[in-house]
Design an enzyme around this catalytic site. Sequence first.
Site, PDB file in Angstrom:
ATOM      1  CD  GLU A 199     -35.185   8.309 -27.447  1.00 24.16           C
ATOM      2  OE1 GLU A 199     -34.970   9.274 -28.206  1.00 24.16           O
ATOM      3  OE2 GLU A 199     -34.412   7.950 -26.547  1.00 24.16           O
ATOM      4  CG  HIS A 254     -40.876   0.815 -31.665  1.00 27.86           C
ATOM      5  ND1 HIS A 254     -39.777   0.284 -31.030  1.00 27.86           N
ATOM      6  CD2 HIS A 254     -41.125   0.006 -32.729  1.00 27.86           C
ATOM      7  CE1 HIS A 254     -39.385  -0.805 -31.675  1.00 27.86           C
ATOM      8  NE2 HIS A 254     -40.175  -0.998 -32.708  1.00 27.86           N
ATOM      9  CE  LYS A 268     -33.389   0.171 -38.517  1.00 25.76           C
ATOM     10  NZ  LYS A 268     -34.140  -0.976 -38.128  1.00 25.76           N
ATOM     11  CD  GLN A 319     -42.089  -3.386 -42.098  1.00 21.72           C
ATOM     12  OE1 GLN A 319     -41.792  -4.527 -41.821  1.00 21.72           O
ATOM     13  NE2 GLN A 319     -42.152  -2.436 -41.195  1.00 21.72           N
TER      14      GLN A 319
HETATM   15  P1  AMP Z   1     -40.328  -3.340 -35.481  1.00 21.80           P
HETATM   16  O1  AMP Z   1     -40.784  -3.426 -34.056  1.00 21.80           O
HETATM   17  O2  AMP Z   1     -38.849  -3.397 -35.638  1.00 21.80           O
HETATM   18  O3  AMP Z   1     -41.074  -4.278 -36.394  1.00 21.80           O
HETATM   19  O4  AMP Z   1     -40.719  -1.878 -35.965  1.00 21.80           O
HETATM   20  C1  AMP Z   1     -42.034  -1.411 -35.870  1.00 21.80           C
HETATM   21  C2  AMP Z   1     -42.142  -0.110 -36.617  1.00 21.80           C
HETATM   22  O5  AMP Z   1     -41.260   0.848 -36.035  1.00 21.80           O
HETATM   23  C3  AMP Z   1     -41.756  -0.244 -38.089  1.00 21.80           C
HETATM   24  O6  AMP Z   1     -42.655   0.513 -38.881  1.00 21.80           O
HETATM   25  C4  AMP Z   1     -40.372   0.345 -38.127  1.00 21.80           C
HETATM   26  O7  AMP Z   1     -40.008   0.893 -39.367  1.00 21.80           O
HETATM   27  C5  AMP Z   1     -40.477   1.428 -37.059  1.00 21.80           C
HETATM   28  N1  AMP Z   1     -39.148   1.783 -36.568  1.00 21.80           N
HETATM   29  C6  AMP Z   1     -38.209   0.930 -36.093  1.00 21.80           C
HETATM   30  N2  AMP Z   1     -37.072   1.600 -35.797  1.00 21.80           N
HETATM   31  C7  AMP Z   1     -37.301   2.899 -36.092  1.00 21.80           C
HETATM   32  C8  AMP Z   1     -36.515   4.087 -36.019  1.00 21.80           C
HETATM   33  N3  AMP Z   1     -35.259   4.077 -35.586  1.00 21.80           N
HETATM   34  N4  AMP Z   1     -37.074   5.243 -36.391  1.00 21.80           N
HETATM   35  C9  AMP Z   1     -38.361   5.281 -36.842  1.00 21.80           C
HETATM   36  N5  AMP Z   1     -39.151   4.204 -36.948  1.00 21.80           N
HETATM   37  C10 AMP Z   1     -38.638   3.022 -36.586  1.00 21.80           C
END
Ligand code: AMP
Length: 282
Positions: free
Chosen positions: A35, A37, A149, A153
């Site tokens: 959720e 993403h 999160k 980054q």
């Molecule tokens: P990742 O697939 O872990 O590289 O994350 C892709 C994007 O989704 C990044 O910009 C993360 O910061 C964001 N993201 C991951 N987890 C969350 C979360 N719980 N709430 C909001 N955004 C998130």
Amino acid sequence: MKVSQTIDSVREKVKDARKQGKTIGLVPTMGALHEGHISLVEAARKKCDFVVVSIFVNPTQFGPAEDFDKYPRPIEDDLKKCEQAGVDLVFNPSPNEMYPEKVITWVNVEKITENLCGSSRPGHFRGVTTVCSKLFNIVTPDMAFFGQKDAQQSIVIKRMVADLNMPLEIVVCPIIREENGLAMSSRNKYLSEQEKEDASYIYKSLQKCMEMIDSGSRETETLINEMRTILKAKKSIKVEYISIVDEKTLENIDKIQGKSLAAIAVRIGSTRLIDNFPIDIT
Ligand code: AMP
């Protein structure tokens, strides 16, 4: 919804969308979508006409001893979630498509990549900024959406975009959490039920820090000690760092003033988890 595995195919589809006068939004991900993403996709849909999600487990941002091989890759499930969320195009390239040759050209942001996650994951942010630069060049988005999160980054990407005059806007979206407060993450899949329960203490400790700041606490040592005490209650949690840093320089601060960030990284078993909250007492 369209799915492209090649750079040429993405360029073609983005060109078509542009011809129709559409604005382009990009949500870069490594897949195993949850959720968190999807909230980025929803934000992108509100602000842009054509939403691209990239799903790519980027090898250059993993250290040699990290979880690149075992990182979850449930692509069919991810595509269903993207379709349901109203994504227009998924870009799901192979490592060879993104890196046909050994990388010798890197995009590297200095200083603000050294503290926090940068100190325990050398080379990680260089991999992130390089792959995001490539994705921005391939997709040419008007806006790209990142999650709070991964606070460091987002700050690093914003700085890269500003320093290199990249023609897009970076939008940072709030953290989506499980019911027990644990920040959603693709890596939560590695946790047992008991570990998930224990992991809720990360947010509990951040909440305590927020409460103390609300009641006037400003010394970061006191706040960090309190967070450490809360995390100590769970034997499974091994703290990597608990830091309070200036929001712009990401350097540790002694006293909270203006905009800063409380950030935590822990390990539970072999799973690395991060969380944070922005502090604003301006
Ligand atoms: P990742 O697939 O872990 O590289 O994350 C892709 C994007 O989704 C990044 O910009 C993360 O910061 C964001 N993201 C991951 N987890 C969350 C979360 N719980 N709430 C909001 N955004 C998130």
